[in-house]
Design an enzyme around this catalytic site. Structure first.
Site, PDB file in Angstrom:
ATOM      1  N   ASP A   1       0.823  -1.224   0.000  1.00 14.64           N
ATOM      2  CA  ASP A   1       0.000   0.000   0.000  1.00 14.64           C
ATOM      3  C   ASP A   1       0.850   1.264   0.000  1.00 14.64           C
ATOM      4  O   ASP A   1       0.390   2.320  -0.464  1.00 14.64           O
ATOM      5  CB  ASP A   1      -1.052   0.013   1.114  1.00 14.64           C
TER       6      ASP A   1
HETATM    7  C1  LAN Z   1       3.726  -0.776  10.177  1.00 10.48           C
HETATM    8  C2  LAN Z   1       3.705   0.630   9.763  1.00 10.48           C
HETATM    9  C3  LAN Z   1       3.070   0.883   8.445  1.00 10.48           C
HETATM   10  C4  LAN Z   1       1.936  -0.053   8.155  1.00 10.48           C
HETATM   11  C5  LAN Z   1       0.984   0.424   7.031  1.00 10.48           C
HETATM   12  C6  LAN Z   1       1.707   0.778   5.752  1.00 10.48           C
HETATM   13  C7  LAN Z   1       0.268   1.675   7.515  1.00 10.48           C
HETATM   14  C8  LAN Z   1      -0.062  -0.648   6.785  1.00 10.48           C
HETATM   15  O1  LAN Z   1      -1.016  -0.212   5.853  1.00 10.48           O
HETATM   16  C9  LAN Z   1       0.587  -1.969   6.459  1.00 10.48           C
HETATM   17  C10 LAN Z   1       1.446  -2.434   7.642  1.00 10.48           C
HETATM   18  C11 LAN Z   1       2.556  -1.447   8.027  1.00 10.48           C
HETATM   19  C12 LAN Z   1       3.649  -1.571   7.016  1.00 10.48           C
HETATM   20  C13 LAN Z   1       3.181  -1.770   9.384  1.00 10.48           C
HETATM   21  C14 LAN Z   1       3.326  -3.185   9.802  1.00 10.48           C
HETATM   22  C15 LAN Z   1       3.780  -3.427  11.256  1.00 10.48           C
HETATM   23  C16 LAN Z   1       4.820  -2.432  11.713  1.00 10.48           C
HETATM   24  C17 LAN Z   1       6.007  -2.568  10.812  1.00 10.48           C
HETATM   25  C18 LAN Z   1       4.186  -1.037  11.587  1.00 10.48           C
HETATM   26  C19 LAN Z   1       2.944  -0.848  12.437  1.00 10.48           C
HETATM   27  C20 LAN Z   1       5.255  -0.172  12.208  1.00 10.48           C
HETATM   28  C21 LAN Z   1       5.805  -1.021  13.381  1.00 10.48           C
HETATM   29  C22 LAN Z   1       5.285  -2.462  13.188  1.00 10.48           C
HETATM   30  C23 LAN Z   1       6.346  -3.484  13.612  1.00 10.48           C
HETATM   31  C24 LAN Z   1       5.817  -4.886  13.487  1.00 10.48           C
HETATM   32  C25 LAN Z   1       6.763  -3.171  15.050  1.00 10.48           C
HETATM   33  C26 LAN Z   1       7.749  -4.105  15.643  1.00 10.48           C
HETATM   34  C27 LAN Z   1       7.075  -5.070  16.505  1.00 10.48           C
HETATM   35  C28 LAN Z   1       6.998  -6.373  16.252  1.00 10.48           C
HETATM   36  C29 LAN Z   1       5.844  -7.123  16.751  1.00 10.48           C
HETATM   37  C30 LAN Z   1       8.007  -7.087  15.456  1.00 10.48           C
END
Ligand code: LAN
Length: 746
Positions: A475
């Protein structure tokens, strides 16, 4: 002018190519030199810190990002337009003024590279992980950082003495033990009354043996938990044949990249040597005498305040097998597995220029690299250098961000919000700078190890943060393309992103579509849903595979339609079929009450907005059954209207995400209000009286400077952990006001 407190001034945000680093009294503007200025702190400076970073989490645990915002606003503020559109109707004029004021303020926060920096904190288990890595590797943070971290940790202590998993959460064992140990590592005395209170919380809730498995892992590396108290991570699974559904290359990339270095630490049973602090901590955080604890019996113990997902019988069986295997494993195979893991970590380091995919991987990879190559190695020092990419300063102290920022994501939304109507024409400099940034952030190369380590083909994609991070996301690629197209259409810049580059991005989006029609996050869904039964985390749901989501799917559909409008002859059949299948997925995901559940934002208003944008856009194309679309849109509208509060706004809390039930916030939230308004206006369904009330609320809530106050937290991951999106309080109200302007005032 906005107030900048005296010690805030000494912290400066250095930026370069999207990288953002807070430095204390830096000697140069280059983030690469940020560590050369070794700093000492006087007692007065420390006292000043405590005054200037005072914060009341009882009022609102979400900080307003004031340190950064107040500084940059004062530096940059100018009126971008002197002649805003004028109407004869005073009510209408209020909308126009609020919109212009909102864009003016936010444009002032844009930096010279064209992006909006911001607070991306929220989770409370991240900073402790990094602090443990710094402790284990004997690589302490500079004193100013340490002081600000202490302030942050105390600022988020709950009244009962504990900490939650994230800033809005009730206390949990994971949150409390992680922060407690961090504060002790940072030099706090155990007699400190705040720590005494925390210790009481821990012991009253059964002690640290009940910390969830991720916490057990960290405690084991700190020599505060026996490795026998931790279920085997079975490093040999990396040597399985790749076609097996349980091969870890099929896991969701974040789980894969967390369990990978964890398995390395587990194999080597990495632990800091015993010392006075460790011996004392062993007495502080457990109920029983440390030496008397039966460690294998603690493996599955989880404090009930933490437990979110329950171990499945399959997982229990698997643990029995892997724990038994651990007793008899062949050291030759183990060596091979561990060497493979190290190669993988090295490849990830090279691919991401040592940023790594996320904050947890960064901390644990650092420990592995230190163990494998030593403290003085270039590889380890490269890691240390990147720790700072994850640290953020706001008025509640220094925190660890959930990523190395949300740069591309925020530029995309903000730019699209400004360009929603021809009001955007008044903000040429803002748009020019956004364009510069989006152009630079497209991923145009792949590292040579890309395929070998299971990365999805992605040249042409866009990341969530920066091009150096290098992981493209479905996305985010969609947002990248849509932003570029809207800028091109505005005529405000001379286009330099070529058709070929945009088509490459379209190909990336097409390549990310799952068989079921939906889009996941970073990769295709690579294994069946039953793999979730092996989720060992206890605190997160749906982490094992990359699932399709309403939000990601809607964005991709939306972008594909725009791409089709732009290049009608480009892969027409393929695009149509992708769009139709994507819509099938969205329609299937609609709940009986008309809403959609969101995986990445709070919550039903967020996903419903995305879904409606896609449905209404397809409706105009006439390639999907119109009755089905109309029914879905009407039901969604009814849902939204049923949730409007008497003051005209909407408000959800994070509990919507964790409990999967719409949970109303006490007060209307501007972000939820804007999402609901954007949906109602996209649907074009004659709901003007409801829309007017919502718009009124946004205007009332706007500050004199054109900002909105930070309210509740608006992001989430894995259902149960919340994350801050500090730009949302500006971007979405601006977008909603601008859509209103376009529909009703223009
Ligand atoms: C994110 C941030 C962006 C987010 C969007 C693009 C908004 C979404 O549409 C798809 C998923 C995604 C890429 C996403 C996935 C999970 C993330 C990477 C996070 C929320 C930012 C931090 C999180 C990550 C998993 C945090 C670390 C913790 C763990 C459990 C490994």
């Amino acid at each position: 002018m906005l107030e900048v407190k005296s010690s805030w001034k000494n912290w400066q945000l250095l930026i370069k190519n999207g990288r953002q680093i807070w430095a204390y009294k830096p000697s140069s503007k280059n983030p690469e030199d940020h560590l050369t200025n070794a700093t000492s702190l006087s007692d007065e400076e420390i006292q000043q810190f405590t005054k200037d970073f005072s914060f009341d989490n009882q009022k609102n645990p979400n900080s307003g990002d004031e340190v950064f915002r107040h500084q940059i606003y004062n530096q940059n503020y100018k009126k971008f337009t002197n002649s805003p559109p004028f109407t004869n109707d005073s009510e209408q004029q209020k909308v126009v003024d609020s919109l212009i004021n909102g864009i003016n303020y936010f444009s002032s926060l844009q930096n010279e590279e064209g992006f909006w920096s911001g607070d991306y904190g929220g989770p409370l288990f991240l900073l402790p992980g990094l602090l443990f890595a710094s402790y284990i590797t004997d690589s302490a943070f500079p004193r100013p950082h340490q002081e600000l971290m202490k302030i942050y940790l105390f600022n988020h202590q709950n009244l009962d003495g504990g900490w939650g998993m994230h800033i809005e959460d009730d206390s949990t064992m994971f949150g409390t033990v992680m922060q407690y140990v961090s504060l002790r590592i940072l030099g706090l005395e155990k007699e400190d009354p705040r720590l005494t209170q925390a210790r009481n919380w821990i012991t009253e809730n059964g002690g640290a043996t009940g910390i969830p498995s991720w916490g057990k892992f960290y405690l084991a590396t700190l020599n505060l938990f026996h490795w026998d108290g931790f279920n085997s991570l079975f490093p040999e699974m990396w040597l399985f044949p790749k076609w097996l559904p349980v091969h870890p290359s099929r896991y969701w990339c974040h789980s894969r990249m967390v369990y990978l270095p964890m398995a390395y630490c587990y194999s080597h049973r990495i632990q800091v040597p015993e010392n006075e602090l460790i011996i004392s901590l062993r007495e502080e955080i457990f109920v029983d005498d440390f030496s008397s604890i039966d460690w294998p019996k603690q493996r599955d113990k989880v404090c009930e305040k933490d437990s979110y997902t329950i171990q499945s019988p399959v997982l229990k069986w698997m643990n029995l097998f892997t724990n038994t295997y651990e007793k008899f494993h062949s050291s030759w195979i183990r060596k091979k597995a561990v060497s493979y893991i190290l190669d993988y970590i090295h490849a990830e380091d090279c691919q991401t220029k040592y940023i790594n995919i996320g904050p947890v991987s960064q901390a644990i990879n650092s420990i592995c690299v230190w163990h494998a190559h030593g403290k003085d190695s270039e590889q380890f020092q490269n890691h240390v250098n990147r720790w700072y990419d994850y640290l953020w300063v706001s008025e509640d102290g220094m925190k660890m961000s959930g990523y190395n920022g949300s740069q591309l994501w925020d530029v995309a939304f903000t730019t699209r919000a400004i360009l929603e109507s021809d009001i955007g024409q008044l903000f040429k400099p803002t748009i020019e700078k956004s364009y510069q940034f989006v152009e630079k952030m497209q991923i145009l190369e792949q590292h040579e190890t890309h395929e070998q380590f299971f990365r999805h083909p992605s040249t042409g994609g866009w990341p969530f943060s920066t091009v150096d991070h290098s992981w493209p996301i479905a996305d985010c690629t969609g947002q990248g393309v849509s932003t570029v197209l809207s800028i091109h259409h505005s005529g405000l810049v001379k286009p330099i992103i070529t058709e070929e580059r945009l088509k490459k991005a379209v190909d990336v989006i097409l390549g990310f579509q799952n068989k079921e029609g939906g889009w996941a996050t970073y990769e295709l869904t690579r294994a069946p849903k039953w793999l979730e039964k092996l989720n060992p985390s206890e605190i997160f749901a749906d982490i094992m595979i990359d699932y399709s989501w309403t939000e990601c799917t809607s964005t991709c559909i939306h972008t594909l339609i725009e791409a089709h409008e732009e290049y009608p002859d480009y892969k027409t059949e393929q695009l149509y079929s992708a769009i139709v299948q994507g819509l099938d997925f969205i329609i299937k995901k609609q709940r009986t009450d008309g809403s959609w559940y969101a995986g990445w934002g709070v919550c039903f208003t967020y996903a419903t907005w995305f879904a409606i944008e896609a449905l209404t856009k397809v409706r105009k194309m006439k390639i999907y059954d119109v009755t089905t679309l109309d029914q879905a849109i009407t039901k969604a509208n009814e849902f939204l209207i049923s949730k409007q509060k008497p003051d005209g706004g909407w408000g959800e809390t994070y509990k919507s995400c964790a409990n999967l039930v719409y949970t109303e916030a006490n007060e209307s939230q501007v972000v939820n209000t804007a999402w609901a308004l954007l949906s109602l206006m996209a649907a074009d369904d004659n709901n003007k009286e409801y829309i007017d009330q919502g718009i009124q609320l946004l205007i009332e809530k706007q500050t004199e400077h054109g900002d909105w106050l930070q309210e509740g937290i608006s992001g989430v991951f894995n259902y149960n952990c919340m994350i801050t999106y500090s730009a949302y309080r500006n971007t979405f109200p601006i977008w909603a006001l601008n859509r209103y302007y376009k529909l009703f005032l223009n």
